[in-house]
Design a protein around this motif. Structure first.
Motif, PDB file in Angstrom:
ATOM      1  N   CYS A 105       0.808  -1.221   0.000  1.00 48.20           N
ATOM      2  CA  CYS A 105       0.000   0.000   0.000  1.00 48.20           C
ATOM      3  C   CYS A 105       0.842   1.274   0.000  1.00 48.20           C
ATOM      4  O   CYS A 105       0.343   2.344  -0.308  1.00 48.20           O
ATOM      5  CB  CYS A 105      -0.931   0.013   1.207  1.00 48.20           C
ATOM      6  SG  CYS A 105      -0.017  -0.051   2.767  1.00 48.20           S
ATOM      7  N   ILE A 106       2.116   1.146   0.364  1.00 44.22           N
ATOM      8  CA  ILE A 106       3.000   2.312   0.353  1.00 44.22           C
ATOM      9  C   ILE A 106       3.570   2.401  -1.054  1.00 44.22           C
ATOM     10  O   ILE A 106       4.316   1.527  -1.496  1.00 44.22           O
ATOM     11  CB  ILE A 106       4.106   2.170   1.426  1.00 44.22           C
ATOM     12  CG1 ILE A 106       3.465   1.985   2.807  1.00 44.22           C
ATOM     13  CG2 ILE A 106       5.027   3.387   1.403  1.00 44.22           C
ATOM     14  CD1 ILE A 106       4.443   1.582   3.898  1.00 44.22           C
ATOM     15  N   LYS A 107       3.209   3.445  -1.741  1.00 44.12           N
ATOM     16  CA  LYS A 107       3.508   3.560  -3.169  1.00 44.12           C
ATOM     17  C   LYS A 107       4.948   4.001  -3.405  1.00 44.12           C
ATOM     18  O   LYS A 107       5.248   5.155  -3.701  1.00 44.12           O
ATOM     19  CB  LYS A 107       2.528   4.535  -3.839  1.00 44.12           C
ATOM     20  CG  LYS A 107       1.071   4.119  -3.685  1.00 44.12           C
ATOM     21  CD  LYS A 107       0.822   2.744  -4.242  1.00 44.12           C
ATOM     22  CE  LYS A 107      -0.612   2.311  -4.038  1.00 44.12           C
ATOM     23  NZ  LYS A 107      -0.834   0.922  -4.273  1.00 44.12           N
ATOM     24  N   THR A 108       5.846   3.050  -3.246  1.00 43.84           N
ATOM     25  CA  THR A 108       7.253   3.238  -3.579  1.00 43.84           C
ATOM     26  C   THR A 108       7.592   2.226  -4.649  1.00 43.84           C
ATOM     27  O   THR A 108       6.737   1.440  -5.070  1.00 43.84           O
ATOM     28  CB  THR A 108       8.138   3.017  -2.333  1.00 43.84           C
ATOM     29  OG1 THR A 108       7.879   1.707  -1.818  1.00 43.84           O
ATOM     30  CG2 THR A 108       7.863   4.056  -1.263  1.00 43.84           C
ATOM     31  N   GLN A 112       5.681  -1.058  -0.651  1.00 44.47           N
ATOM     32  CA  GLN A 112       5.970  -1.571   0.679  1.00 44.47           C
ATOM     33  C   GLN A 112       4.673  -1.883   1.416  1.00 44.47           C
ATOM     34  O   GLN A 112       3.604  -1.394   1.054  1.00 44.47           O
ATOM     35  CB  GLN A 112       6.778  -0.540   1.476  1.00 44.47           C
ATOM     36  CG  GLN A 112       8.135  -0.244   0.884  1.00 44.47           C
ATOM     37  CD  GLN A 112       8.875   0.828   1.653  1.00 44.47           C
ATOM     38  OE1 GLN A 112       8.490   1.199   2.757  1.00 44.47           O
ATOM     39  NE2 GLN A 112       9.969   1.317   1.078  1.00 44.47           N
ATOM     40  N   SER A 113       4.807  -2.703   2.449  1.00 43.76           N
ATOM     41  CA  SER A 113       3.687  -3.081   3.302  1.00 43.76           C
ATOM     42  C   SER A 113       3.955  -2.580   4.717  1.00 43.76           C
ATOM     43  O   SER A 113       5.084  -2.199   5.045  1.00 43.76           O
ATOM     44  CB  SER A 113       3.519  -4.601   3.314  1.00 43.76           C
ATOM     45  OG  SER A 113       3.299  -5.079   2.002  1.00 43.76           O
ATOM     46  N   ALA A 114       2.913  -2.619   5.548  1.00 44.80           N
ATOM     47  CA  ALA A 114       3.055  -2.138   6.924  1.00 44.80           C
ATOM     48  C   ALA A 114       2.417  -3.106   7.909  1.00 44.80           C
ATOM     49  O   ALA A 114       1.292  -3.555   7.705  1.00 44.80           O
ATOM     50  CB  ALA A 114       2.415  -0.759   7.062  1.00 44.80           C
ATOM     51  N   ASP A 132       7.742  -0.997   8.258  1.00 45.55           N
ATOM     52  CA  ASP A 132       7.602  -0.942   6.808  1.00 45.55           C
ATOM     53  C   ASP A 132       8.420  -2.080   6.226  1.00 45.55           C
ATOM     54  O   ASP A 132       9.601  -2.248   6.557  1.00 45.55           O
ATOM     55  CB  ASP A 132       8.084   0.407   6.265  1.00 45.55           C
ATOM     56  CG  ASP A 132       7.197   1.560   6.713  1.00 45.55           C
ATOM     57  OD1 ASP A 132       6.008   1.317   6.988  1.00 45.55           O
ATOM     58  OD2 ASP A 132       7.694   2.698   6.776  1.00 45.55           O
TER      59      ASP A 132
END
Length: 148
Positions: A105-108, A112-114, A132
């Motif tokens: 969901c982390i738009k890199t 990445q996930s959390a 992260d």
């Protein structure tokens, strides 16, 4: 008739001592086998996770320490299922509430996930951290950072 009784008891006596010599090693073998089986079954995931080191790594924002605390659990393939299982293992093995907040969901690049982790500090206050995570070059789980 008494001599017949004596003759009947001798073979029975022989059978009892023979059985005793068979049963003692068998019973010893069973006790040893059962103890090993119980240890394997009852060993919780805390045998894999160093919970104290994990908490130290979280409070110190030390991703390397957290990686060491989680050990071989990070060798799993990076996937939604495995990150969910990682959170469940942490919750089951340590006095920490862990849940996968989001997958990729982390738009890199790569995404990445959390995982959110919460636990009680020694002073009684609740601490919440976010790990992260991203796939390593071999597609295993890699910890990128820790946020409070």
């Amino acid at each position: 008739m008494t001599s017949g009784t004596t003759v009947c008891l001798q073979p029975l006596s022989y059978k009892k001592s023979f059985m005793k010599y068979l049963l003692i090693p068998f019973a010893l073998f069973m006790v040893i086998s059962c103890q090993k089986g119980v240890a394997d079954i009852t060993t919780p995931q805390t045998g894999i996770i160093n919970c104290d080191l994990l908490k130290q790594g979280l409070t110190g924002n030390d991703a390397a320490m957290i990686s060491k605390a989680l050990g071989k659990l990070l060798n799993e393939q990076y996937s939604n299922e495995n990150l969910t299982q990682l959170a469940a293992d942490i919750s089951a093995g340590c006095d920490i509430t862990a849940s996968l907040e989001c997958f990729d969901c982390i738009k890199t690049n790569p995404p990445q996930s959390a995982i959110q982790l919460s636990f009680m500090l020694d002073n009684g206050s609740n601490a919440t951290y976010v790990l992260d995570l991203m796939p390593a070059t071999d597609n295993t789980i890699k910890i990128v950072s820790v946020e409070q």
